[in-house]
Design a protein around this motif. Structure first.
Motif, PDB file in Angstrom:
ATOM      1  N   UNK A 124       4.630  -7.075 -13.961  1.00 51.35           N
ATOM      2  CA  UNK A 124       4.930  -6.720 -12.570  1.00 51.35           C
ATOM      3  C   UNK A 124       3.594  -6.460 -11.881  1.00 51.35           C
ATOM      4  N   UNK A 125       3.405  -7.066 -10.709  1.00 53.36           N
ATOM      5  CA  UNK A 125       2.174  -6.888  -9.937  1.00 53.36           C
ATOM      6  C   UNK A 125       2.503  -6.161  -8.640  1.00 53.36           C
ATOM      7  N   UNK A 126       1.728  -5.128  -8.361  1.00 54.93           N
ATOM      8  CA  UNK A 126       1.947  -4.331  -7.155  1.00 54.93           C
ATOM      9  C   UNK A 126       1.030  -4.836  -6.048  1.00 54.93           C
ATOM     10  N   UNK A 183      -4.699  -5.507  -4.525  1.00 57.08           N
ATOM     11  CA  UNK A 183      -3.659  -4.565  -4.126  1.00 57.08           C
ATOM     12  C   UNK A 183      -4.134  -3.827  -2.886  1.00 57.08           C
ATOM     13  N   UNK A 184      -3.249  -3.693  -1.914  1.00 54.26           N
ATOM     14  CA  UNK A 184      -3.569  -2.995  -0.662  1.00 54.26           C
ATOM     15  C   UNK A 184      -3.109  -1.543  -0.797  1.00 54.26           C
ATOM     16  N   UNK A 226       8.537   0.390  -7.461  1.00 53.85           N
ATOM     17  CA  UNK A 226       8.251   1.380  -8.502  1.00 53.85           C
ATOM     18  C   UNK A 226       7.692   2.625  -7.815  1.00 53.85           C
ATOM     19  N   UNK A 227       7.621   3.721  -8.576  1.00 60.48           N
ATOM     20  CA  UNK A 227       7.084   4.966  -8.011  1.00 60.48           C
ATOM     21  C   UNK A 227       6.362   5.764  -9.089  1.00 60.48           C
ATOM     22  N   UNK A 245       6.500  -5.260  -2.487  1.00 62.23           N
ATOM     23  CA  UNK A 245       6.203  -5.146  -3.920  1.00 62.23           C
ATOM     24  C   UNK A 245       5.305  -3.938  -4.156  1.00 62.23           C
ATOM     25  N   UNK A 246       5.747  -2.810  -3.565  1.00 60.12           N
ATOM     26  CA  UNK A 246       4.917  -1.621  -3.528  1.00 60.12           C
ATOM     27  C   UNK A 246       5.160  -0.603  -4.619  1.00 60.12           C
TER      28      UNK A 246
END
Length: 149
Positions: free
Chosen positions: A22-24, A110-111, A60-61, A37-38
């Motif tokens: 999984x890529x954020x 990733x931002x 995700x968190x 996709x945060x």
């Protein structure tokens, strides 16, 4: 980009789906911010709800260890637990900054989305991840033990 595998190596415990690739695309402390996709990292009570973050794209968190995740969170939703979300965020940012310094030719990054000016330089907005991590560390050290300003 920041990945599930990167985060799982920084935290002690995770729940939800465990998919290493999984890529954020974004990391945000603001539930109301668009975060495709945060990864949502609530660092204060005024960050908003997990439900709002999910509706704005969080997949995700990061969550405080010992604090109950809201019942509406999907069972498969990845949660990365940390003792202190602010310190966890600093750890994520430092790790990602180290990765970027070793791989300067990366096109996709990733931002990080933070609009709380207390987490930025005094009056000067910055999006440099190393500066933001340093300021977050200073912000956390100014709080009292109860986590209040």
């Amino acid at each position: 980009m920041l990945t599930y595998q990167d985060l799982s190596s920084l935290t002690l415990r995770t729940t939800g789906i465990k998919v290493e690739n999984i890529r954020f695309h974004t990391v945000s402390s603001l539930a109301g911010a668009k975060q495709p996709r945060g990864l949502f990292v609530p660092v204060s009570a005024d960050c908003g709800t997990l439900q709002e973050a999910i509706s704005n794209g969080a997949v995700a968190a990061v969550w405080p260890e010992g604090e109950q995740v809201p019942a509406y969170a999907p069972n498969h939703f990845p949660i990365f637990y940390t003792q202190d979300n602010l310190k966890g965020l600093e750890k994520i940012m430092n790790s990602y900054n180290d990765y970027l310094s070793q791989h300067e030719d990366i096109d996709e990054r990733t931002k990080f989305i933070f609009l709380n000016k207390a987490l930025l330089n005094e009056g000067d907005e910055t999006y440099d991840i190393a500066v933001m991590a340093e300021n977050i560390n200073g912000y956390g050290s100014n709080r009292n033990k109860a986590g209040e300003e």
